[in-house]
Design a protein around this motif. Structure first.
Motif, PDB file in Angstrom:
ATOM      1  N   PRO A 127       0.831  -1.211   0.000  1.00 53.41           N
ATOM      2  CA  PRO A 127       0.000   0.000   0.000  1.00 53.41           C
ATOM      3  C   PRO A 127       0.861   1.255   0.000  1.00 53.41           C
ATOM      4  CG  PRO A 127      -0.853  -1.605   1.573  1.00 53.41           C
ATOM      5  CD  PRO A 127       0.456  -2.148   1.078  1.00 53.41           C
ATOM      6  N   SER A 128       0.437   2.246  -0.777  1.00 44.37           N
ATOM      7  CA  SER A 128       1.272   3.435  -0.991  1.00 44.37           C
ATOM      8  C   SER A 128       1.613   4.151   0.306  1.00 44.37           C
ATOM      9  CB  SER A 128       0.557   4.394  -1.948  1.00 44.37           C
ATOM     10  OG  SER A 128      -0.710   4.775  -1.427  1.00 44.37           O
ATOM     11  N   LYS A 129       0.653   4.277   1.206  1.00 45.12           N
ATOM     12  CA  LYS A 129       0.922   5.001   2.453  1.00 45.12           C
ATOM     13  C   LYS A 129       1.895   4.233   3.333  1.00 45.12           C
ATOM     14  CE  LYS A 129      -3.252   7.808   2.709  1.00 45.12           C
ATOM     15  NZ  LYS A 129      -3.684   7.536   1.341  1.00 45.12           N
ATOM     16  N   ILE A 130       1.771   2.908   3.366  1.00 41.15           N
ATOM     17  CA  ILE A 130       2.709   2.118   4.159  1.00 41.15           C
ATOM     18  C   ILE A 130       4.103   2.204   3.564  1.00 41.15           C
ATOM     19  CG2 ILE A 130       3.308  -0.234   4.875  1.00 41.15           C
ATOM     20  CD1 ILE A 130       0.352  -0.816   5.145  1.00 41.15           C
ATOM     21  N   VAL A 152       8.734   7.832  -5.905  1.00 41.52           N
ATOM     22  CA  VAL A 152       8.978   6.382  -5.945  1.00 41.52           C
ATOM     23  C   VAL A 152       7.709   5.611  -5.610  1.00 41.52           C
ATOM     24  CG1 VAL A 152      10.217   4.511  -4.780  1.00 41.52           C
ATOM     25  CG2 VAL A 152      11.450   6.560  -5.486  1.00 41.52           C
ATOM     26  N   THR A 153       6.922   6.139  -4.681  1.00 39.65           N
ATOM     27  CA  THR A 153       5.698   5.450  -4.260  1.00 39.65           C
ATOM     28  C   THR A 153       4.720   5.279  -5.413  1.00 39.65           C
ATOM     29  OG1 THR A 153       5.942   6.348  -2.020  1.00 39.65           O
ATOM     30  CG2 THR A 153       3.759   5.540  -2.641  1.00 39.65           C
ATOM     31  N   TYR A 154       4.674   6.250  -6.338  1.00 39.25           N
ATOM     32  CA  TYR A 154       3.675   6.203  -7.412  1.00 39.25           C
ATOM     33  C   TYR A 154       4.248   5.854  -8.774  1.00 39.25           C
ATOM     34  CZ  TYR A 154       0.136   7.782  -4.204  1.00 39.25           C
ATOM     35  OH  TYR A 154      -0.745   7.852  -3.165  1.00 39.25           O
ATOM     36  N   VAL A 155       5.512   5.444  -8.824  1.00 44.12           N
ATOM     37  CA  VAL A 155       6.074   4.952 -10.087  1.00 44.12           C
ATOM     38  C   VAL A 155       5.343   3.704 -10.595  1.00 44.12           C
ATOM     39  CG1 VAL A 155       8.102   3.823 -11.099  1.00 44.12           C
ATOM     40  CG2 VAL A 155       8.352   5.999  -9.914  1.00 44.12           C
ATOM     41  N   PRO A 156       5.067   2.693  -9.733  1.00 46.74           N
ATOM     42  CA  PRO A 156       4.424   1.468 -10.252  1.00 46.74           C
ATOM     43  C   PRO A 156       3.070   1.721 -10.912  1.00 46.74           C
ATOM     44  CG  PRO A 156       5.334   1.068  -8.073  1.00 46.74           C
ATOM     45  CD  PRO A 156       5.425   2.542  -8.309  1.00 46.74           C
ATOM     46  N   ALA A 203      -3.110  12.868 -18.491  1.00 46.69           N
ATOM     47  CA  ALA A 203      -4.234  12.629 -17.587  1.00 46.69           C
ATOM     48  C   ALA A 203      -3.795  11.804 -16.390  1.00 46.69           C
ATOM     49  CB  ALA A 203      -5.361  11.917 -18.338  1.00 46.69           C
ATOM     50  N   ASP A 204      -2.942  10.803 -16.630  1.00 45.41           N
ATOM     51  CA  ASP A 204      -2.447   9.985 -15.527  1.00 45.41           C
ATOM     52  C   ASP A 204      -1.568  10.811 -14.591  1.00 45.41           C
ATOM     53  OD1 ASP A 204      -2.032   7.203 -14.344  1.00 45.41           O
ATOM     54  OD2 ASP A 204       0.038   7.828 -14.702  1.00 45.41           O
ATOM     55  N   MET A 205      -0.768  11.726 -15.133  1.00 42.98           N
ATOM     56  CA  MET A 205       0.060  12.563 -14.272  1.00 42.98           C
ATOM     57  C   MET A 205      -0.812  13.456 -13.388  1.00 42.98           C
ATOM     58  SD  MET A 205       3.291  15.047 -15.211  1.00 42.98           S
ATOM     59  CE  MET A 205       2.380  16.531 -15.551  1.00 42.98           C
ATOM     60  N   GLY A 206      -1.935  13.917 -13.926  1.00 42.62           N
ATOM     61  CA  GLY A 206      -2.859  14.691 -13.104  1.00 42.62           C
ATOM     62  C   GLY A 206      -3.392  13.884 -11.945  1.00 42.62           C
ATOM     63  N   LEU A 207      -3.720  12.623 -12.204  1.00 40.40           N
ATOM     64  CA  LEU A 207      -4.190  11.754 -11.127  1.00 40.40           C
ATOM     65  C   LEU A 207      -3.086  11.509 -10.106  1.00 40.40           C
ATOM     66  CD1 LEU A 207      -6.296   9.093 -13.070  1.00 40.40           C
ATOM     67  CD2 LEU A 207      -7.140  10.872 -11.525  1.00 40.40           C
ATOM     68  N   ARG A 208      -1.851  11.283 -10.583  1.00 44.86           N
ATOM     69  CA  ARG A 208      -0.725  11.094  -9.651  1.00 44.86           C
ATOM     70  C   ARG A 208      -0.555  12.336  -8.781  1.00 44.86           C
ATOM     71  NH1 ARG A 208      -0.990   5.968  -9.867  1.00 44.86           N
ATOM     72  NH2 ARG A 208      -1.531   5.509 -12.012  1.00 44.86           N
ATOM     73  N   PHE A 209      -0.736  13.516  -9.370  1.00 44.13           N
ATOM     74  CA  PHE A 209      -0.623  14.752  -8.601  1.00 44.13           C
ATOM     75  C   PHE A 209      -1.638  14.774  -7.460  1.00 44.13           C
ATOM     76  CE2 PHE A 209      -2.387  19.079  -8.040  1.00 44.13           C
ATOM     77  CZ  PHE A 209      -1.302  19.674  -7.422  1.00 44.13           C
ATOM     78  N   VAL A 210      -2.876  14.402  -7.756  1.00 43.93           N
ATOM     79  CA  VAL A 210      -3.911  14.374  -6.719  1.00 43.93           C
ATOM     80  C   VAL A 210      -3.534  13.376  -5.617  1.00 43.93           C
ATOM     81  CG1 VAL A 210      -6.321  13.797  -6.233  1.00 43.93           C
ATOM     82  CG2 VAL A 210      -5.739  15.112  -8.276  1.00 43.93           C
ATOM     83  N   PHE A 211      -3.118  12.170  -6.025  1.00 42.01           N
ATOM     84  CA  PHE A 211      -2.736  11.162  -5.042  1.00 42.01           C
ATOM     85  C   PHE A 211      -1.584  11.640  -4.170  1.00 42.01           C
ATOM     86  CE2 PHE A 211      -4.139   7.781  -8.341  1.00 42.01           C
ATOM     87  CZ  PHE A 211      -5.469   7.997  -8.006  1.00 42.01           C
ATOM     88  N   ILE A 212      -0.600  12.292  -4.781  1.00 42.73           N
ATOM     89  CA  ILE A 212       0.580  12.738  -4.044  1.00 42.73           C
ATOM     90  C   ILE A 212       0.230  13.871  -3.088  1.00 42.73           C
ATOM     91  CG2 ILE A 212       2.820  13.881  -4.304  1.00 42.73           C
ATOM     92  CD1 ILE A 212       3.167  12.179  -6.882  1.00 42.73           C
TER      93      ILE A 212
END
Length: 277
Positions: A127-130, A152-156, A203-212
């Protein structure tokens, strides 16, 4: 900006649905705040300007004061810079690394693809947070390290999207023709495959931005994110948590800022997807 670029930007904005325009406006607002906020702040970020703590909104303090009597508006304008720029930087690094690995896996295939894919699957199973908590505990939480850890957490996640896109493209005729011409794999990756992946990857980078942004805010709320003397929006929520029972603006203002930034980015991404479809 040239006249043609301005016309294209205007056409893009007018072509968006109302939800997309609202989202774009919110994102643009926070980008402007991140750039200009510290220069327009009415008080110094760490200045104790109020004898009372958790003061309500007033003409002097538009968003009240915090738990130490500092101006909340000034601190929010400064904190937005760290949230926005750390999020953008980490998203850009994550997508650059993930897409590079995806292009390598798709064009070299065989054991190269297998090794990279299994390594990404292993990281993705955590899990990303862990994963972020483990990396922060091991490496610390300075600003550069936080950027690297979030990336690094959101590369996969980016790798999976980019690899699926690249695998679909490498079997098409124009890639076969480029191989028949004797073009190198690097040329095919950069000039044939990558340009046809740009819109989904943005579009995926935008989602990664939100997650980060949410990950950074969560880490800061736990005291593991941006450390004093710096503060991001999550740090402002954490340090003013004692004002929750009083309904202090000091805790609700940064929370609403995080919500408006992430909701705005999601609205813009959804509208962009619909526009491309």
């Amino acid at each position: 900006m040239s006249a043609g670029a301005m016309r294209n930007a205007a056409a893009f904005v007018t072509g968006l649905p109302w939800a997309g325009r609202i989202g774009g406006g919110l994102v643009a607002f926070w980008l402007i705040v991140a750039v200009a906020g510290p220069w327009v702040a009415p008080h110094a970020v760490g200045a104790f300007v109020d004898s009372e703590t958790f003061s309500p909104m007033s003409g002097r303090f538009w968003l009240g004061s915090d738990y130490l009597g500092r101006d909340v508006l000034s601190r929010l304008l400064s904190a937005a810079r760290y949230t926005v720029f750390l999020g953008l930087g980490a998203a850009l690094v994550a997508c650059t690394i993930g897409t590079t690995l995806a292009l390598t896996a798709a064009l070299w295939s065989g054991w190269v693809d297998e090794v990279i894919a299994r390594a990404m699957d292993t990281m993705n199973s955590i899990p990303s947070k862990i994963l972020a908590l483990v990396l922060v505990a091991a490496a610390g939480s300075s600003l550069p390290l936080l950027l690297v850890i979030c990336a690094v957490t959101y590369v996969p996640g980016n790798f999976r999207i980019a690899r699926a896109l690249a695998m679909n493209l490498v079997g098409l005729d124009f890639v076969t023709v480029a191989r028949a011409r004797g073009e190198s794999r690097r040329y095919i990756a950069l000039h044939e495959v990558l340009p046809n992946m740009i819109h989904p990857l943005l579009a995926d980078m935008g989602l990664r931005f939100v997650f980060i942004v949410l990950l950074l805010s969560g880490l800061s709320f736990l005291g593991l994110g941006v450390q004093p003397p710096y503060a991001d929006l999550g740090s402002l929520v954490r340090e003013n948590i004692s004002g929750l029972t009083e309904g202090a603006p000091a805790i609700f203002a940064p929370a609403l800022a995080i919500a408006s930034l992430t909701v705005g980015a999601n609205l813009l991404i959804d509208a962009t997807k619909q526009e491309k479809a």
